[in-house]
Design an enzyme around this catalytic site. Structure first.
Site, PDB file in Angstrom:
ATOM      1  N   LYS A   1       0.799  -1.227   0.000  1.00 61.07           N
ATOM      2  CA  LYS A   1       0.000   0.000   0.000  1.00 61.07           C
ATOM      3  C   LYS A   1       0.832   1.278   0.000  1.00 61.07           C
ATOM      4  O   LYS A   1       0.285   2.362  -0.094  1.00 61.07           O
ATOM      5  CB  LYS A   1      -0.914   0.003   1.221  1.00 61.07           C
TER       6      LYS A   1
ATOM      7  N   LYS B   1      -8.343  -9.985  -3.355  1.00 58.41           N
ATOM      8  CA  LYS B   1      -9.276 -10.323  -2.280  1.00 58.41           C
ATOM      9  C   LYS B   1     -10.477  -9.369  -2.243  1.00 58.41           C
ATOM     10  O   LYS B   1     -10.377  -8.216  -2.653  1.00 58.41           O
ATOM     11  CB  LYS B   1      -8.558 -10.346  -0.930  1.00 58.41           C
TER      12      LYS B   1
ATOM     13  N   LYS C   1     -13.576  -4.524   2.082  1.00 57.33           N
ATOM     14  CA  LYS C   1     -14.699  -3.628   2.389  1.00 57.33           C
ATOM     15  C   LYS C   1     -14.447  -2.185   1.975  1.00 57.33           C
ATOM     16  O   LYS C   1     -15.375  -1.399   1.924  1.00 57.33           O
ATOM     17  CB  LYS C   1     -15.074  -3.728   3.858  1.00 57.33           C
TER      18      LYS C   1
HETATM   19  N1  AQP Z   1     -11.157 -11.409   1.453  1.00 59.40           N
HETATM   20  C1  AQP Z   1     -11.160 -11.876   2.694  1.00 59.40           C
HETATM   21  N2  AQP Z   1     -11.382 -13.188   2.942  1.00 59.40           N
HETATM   22  C2  AQP Z   1     -11.407 -13.656   4.219  1.00 59.40           C
HETATM   23  N3  AQP Z   1     -11.214 -12.864   5.298  1.00 59.40           N
HETATM   24  C3  AQP Z   1     -11.005 -11.559   5.093  1.00 59.40           C
HETATM   25  N4  AQP Z   1     -10.800 -10.516   5.938  1.00 59.40           N
HETATM   26  C4  AQP Z   1     -10.645  -9.388   5.207  1.00 59.40           C
HETATM   27  N5  AQP Z   1     -10.747  -9.638   3.908  1.00 59.40           N
HETATM   28  C5  AQP Z   1     -10.968 -10.981   3.799  1.00 59.40           C
HETATM   29  C6  AQP Z   1     -10.757 -10.628   7.378  1.00 59.40           C
HETATM   30  O1  AQP Z   1     -11.713  -9.736   7.926  1.00 59.40           O
HETATM   31  C7  AQP Z   1     -11.246  -9.245   9.177  1.00 59.40           C
HETATM   32  C8  AQP Z   1     -11.323  -7.727   9.191  1.00 59.40           C
HETATM   33  O2  AQP Z   1     -10.279  -7.191   8.379  1.00 59.40           O
HETATM   34  P1  AQP Z   1     -10.191  -5.729   7.822  1.00 59.40           P
HETATM   35  O3  AQP Z   1     -10.949  -4.808   8.706  1.00 59.40           O
HETATM   36  O4  AQP Z   1      -8.774  -5.377   7.499  1.00 59.40           O
HETATM   37  O5  AQP Z   1     -11.025  -5.950   6.485  1.00 59.40           O
HETATM   38  P2  AQP Z   1     -10.823  -5.696   4.934  1.00 59.40           P
HETATM   39  O6  AQP Z   1     -12.056  -6.189   4.233  1.00 59.40           O
HETATM   40  O7  AQP Z   1      -9.511  -6.202   4.470  1.00 59.40           O
HETATM   41  O8  AQP Z   1     -10.921  -4.179   5.032  1.00 59.40           O
HETATM   42  P3  AQP Z   1     -10.295  -2.973   4.332  1.00 59.40           P
HETATM   43  O9  AQP Z   1     -10.286  -1.928   5.379  1.00 59.40           O
HETATM   44  O10 AQP Z   1     -11.042  -2.702   3.114  1.00 59.40           O
HETATM   45  O11 AQP Z   1      -8.895  -3.431   4.012  1.00 59.40           O
HETATM   46  P4  AQP Z   1      -8.035  -3.328   2.750  1.00 59.40           P
HETATM   47  O12 AQP Z   1      -7.101  -2.267   3.176  1.00 59.40           O
HETATM   48  O13 AQP Z   1      -7.397  -4.668   2.658  1.00 59.40           O
HETATM   49  O14 AQP Z   1      -8.848  -2.908   1.595  1.00 59.40           O
HETATM   50  C9  AQP Z   1      -9.824  -9.778   9.350  1.00 59.40           C
HETATM   51  O15 AQP Z   1      -9.862 -10.946  10.140  1.00 59.40           O
HETATM   52  C10 AQP Z   1      -9.438 -10.121   7.943  1.00 59.40           C
HETATM   53  O16 AQP Z   1      -8.451 -11.121   7.896  1.00 59.40           O
END
Ligand code: AQP
Length: 330
Positions: free
Chosen positions: A111, A194, A197
């Protein structure tokens, strides 16, 4: 009794991937541990979000935690930023780290180019030390997370171990618990990345738990697959179909073998109809409960306040112990 902890950043509303990766296992096990689940609001600040939107996301996530089945008899729900000991310990933990190792962390590397544009990548850089503090502060043994968090939990263990070596046994060393199925749910439109959110609200590849079910169905029906026309699990060669099989297996409580066998003779279209139907029912059930909680903000604030009081008690006791161990407490 051992302690279990997990968290979610309020960077958007919860996706099906967050449920599968972090929340599901936590809920299934919450009675077996001293359980804490938090909203990682300070970690969330590594992405700029309008303050109004963060506040809204925090309340949404609290309501979703409850709607998904978090039981307040067994679990403490709180906001990370309400328990200042997280930052305090994070700062002390950073003294066990080198600049080099933090700059090699996968998340930072992936990032930092994006953040470099704004010249503000320090939050992301020290993310692993704050995350280590989130876990070590409660002597947690188990941390249910998705695959993307594996290296952060390994780093937490590492840092805890280093601290214990220098000062004597202070922290319990945590284990990650990554689900066997759905450890990394992929974006439906691009199954090489992946599901996340922070994707735009209208992203066709991300299933938000609060999406309108008709939209959810459309997203699933338009999921990218392949030209082979056969349903079997092979994430390398068939990432789209394998992703849908994983989602189906989790929602239906089946193994990958069982779900692959069940749908092996389906056309892609009919298989997608089944996935869309199952996922919609699952989401609707959570949404029904979500809106009941979400409409009562006072209740949600009370839950977070009480949770923070309980977490703070545990955290301040641990911080006292840490300060004593390192010679800061007279
Ligand atoms: N794709 C995924 N598959 C399985 N588990 C996932 N987690 C996140 N993405 C996947 C798990 O969800 C929990 C919360 O993590 P987070 O708040 O970092 O969620 P995110 O969806 O990755 O959110 P962001 O804020 O949107 O992150 P980025 O920056 O990656 O785009 C954790 O247990 C995570 O492992």
């Amino acid at each position: 009794m051992k302690t279990m902890i997990t968290g979610i950043r309020p960077t958007g509303t919860i996706t099906l991937a967050n449920y599968i990766g972090g929340i599901k296992k936590f809920i299934e096990q919450q009675k077996e541990y001293k359980s804490l689940i938090f909203i990682a609001d300070i970690h969330g600040l590594t992405t700029y979000i309008e303050p109004k939107e963060i506040r809204n996301n925090i309340l949404d996530i609290t309501a979703l935690y409850l709607a998904c089945g978090i039981d307040l008899e067994h679990t403490i729900i709180f906001q990370q930023g309400d328990v200042l000991e997280h930052c305090n310990l994070g700062f002390l933990i950073s003294f066990q780290c080198s600049v080099g190792e933090l700059s090699r962390m996968t998340q930072y590397k992936s990032k930092k180019l994006e953040l470099a544009k704004t010249d503000k990548d320090m939050g992301l850089f020290i993310y692993p030390t704050l995350m280590a503090a989130d876990i070590l502060l409660y002597d947690a043994s188990i941390v249910p997370v998705g695959e993307d968090q594996r290296t952060h939990i390994e780093k937490t263990r590492d840092l805890g171990e280093r601290f214990n070596k220098v000062y004597g046994k202070t922290f319990e060393l945590p284990e990650y618990q990554i689900p066997k199925i759905g450890a990394k749910i992929m974006n439906l439109q691009n199954p090489k990345v992946k599901m996340s959110k922070s994707a735009p609200k209208n992203d066709k590849g991300t299933i938000f738990i609060l999406d309108d079910v008709e939209i959810t169905k459309k997203k699933i029906m338009s999921a990218v697959t392949d030209n082979e026309g056969k349903i079997y699990f092979d994430p390398e060669r068939k990432p789209g179909i394998s992703n849908l099989l994983s989602i189906m297996a989790v929602i239906d409580n089946l193994s990958i073998e069982e779900v692959s066998d069940k749908y092996k003779d389906y056309t892609y279209k009919d298989f997608k109809i089944e996935v869309a139907d199952k996922v919609s029912k699952f989401i609707l059930n959570i949404q029904d409960k979500f809106y009941k909680y979400r409409n009562d903000e006072d209740y949600l604030k009370k839950v977070l306040k009480e949770g923070a009081n309980k977490a703070r008690k545990l955290a301040s006791k641990k911080m006292d112990e840490v300060r004593k161990t390192i010679g800061l407490k007279l």
